[in-house]
Scaffold this active site. Structure first.
Site, PDB file in Angstrom:
ATOM      1  N   SER A  21      22.774  35.181  98.309  1.00  0.00           N
ATOM      2  CA  SER A  21      21.627  36.097  98.233  1.00  0.00           C
ATOM      3  C   SER A  21      20.965  36.189  99.605  1.00  0.00           C
ATOM      4  O   SER A  21      21.602  35.867 100.613  1.00  0.00           O
ATOM      5  CB  SER A  21      20.651  35.607  97.155  1.00  0.00           C
ATOM      6  N   ASN A  22      19.741  36.632  99.676  1.00  0.00           N
ATOM      7  CA  ASN A  22      19.043  36.766 100.960  1.00  0.00           C
ATOM      8  C   ASN A  22      17.541  36.555 100.754  1.00  0.00           C
ATOM      9  O   ASN A  22      17.092  36.311  99.636  1.00  0.00           O
ATOM     10  CB  ASN A  22      19.341  38.141 101.579  1.00  0.00           C
TER      11      ASN A  22
END
Ligand code: CTP
Length: 210
Positions: A21-22
């Site tokens: 993810s980020n």
């Protein structure tokens, strides 16, 4: 008008307990949804996992992966006057998510990644959307040339460009400083301010263009 907004990060599973993810907090997209609702528009917010609450009066669709966001956009885009793509969609996902938790054994582990669906890039070409199209460009160098290139390649009417190399703005923060990039090479800088106030300006700008 009826407005579709994407927001937040996506999560791409590695195994049942891990994902790629980020750092996206979803704040910019949620602020846009709140501003659009306050301005009297009908808002559909398609969001990846975030901790902030949904703005009241907004229809919220929760998704996790880029694929799910792609499917939700394809389903809900027809009938929308404008669409704003502020989500930080993962560009790659594990080619194969393990069905069981990956146990540690070797000293290194290599993950094979494959491209995710380019949602914004599909809006004109695949979904045939003819409404007002807004994309975001998070860049660390050559901000305006990269944003202008994105504007043309993806058939956008507006790209909101932000320089993510600067600390305190953009990803995972409450403030932002952006440049609006328009067809014909025109640019409008919006100085550093809260994401709420950037959102108000953006919604006013988009409404004035429709
Ligand atoms: N976006 C999207 N689907 C993806 C990736 C991005 O809809 N799979 C949208 C984002 O919401 C944002 C814009 O596209 O509005 C920015 O995408 P970005 O990944 O920066 O653009 P690219 O053209 O893929 O360029 P880059 O090489 O910088 O990744």
């Amino acid at each position: 008008m009826r407005l579709l907004i994407t927001a937040g990060p996506t999560r791409e599973p590695i195994d049942p307990v891990r994902f790629l993810s980020n750092r996206s907090s979803g704040r910019m997209g949620y602020a846009l949804a709140a501003a659009a609702h306050a301005a009297g528009h009908e808002v559909l917010l398609i969001s990846g996992p975030v901790v902030i609450p949904a703005p009241s009066g907004v229809q919220l669709i929760r998704i996790e992966t880029a694929r799910e966001m792609y499917d939700a956009v394809r389903t809900h885009l027809p009938g929308c006057t404008a669409a704003i793509f502020s989500a930080a969609v993962a560009d790659y996902r594990p080619a194969q998510a393990a069905t069981q938790k990956i146990k540690k054994s070797a000293t290194t582990l290599t993950l094979e990644l494959e491209r995710t669906e380019d949602i914004l890039g599909s809006v004109r070409s695949t979904f045939g959307f003819t409404g007002f199209l807004v994309g975001f460009a998070a860049e660390t160098e050559n901000l305006i040339p990269h944003a202008q290139d994105k504007l043309q390649r993806k058939g956008c009417d507006l790209i909101v460009a932000n320089d993510v190399s600067q600390s305190g703005i953009g990803f995972d923060s409450t403030e932002n400083e952006v440049t609006l990039c328009l067809p014909g090479g025109h640019t409008i800088p919006l100085p550093r301010q809260s994401k709420t106030s950037i959102a108000d300006e953006l919604i006013q700008f988009i409404s004035s263009r429709i």
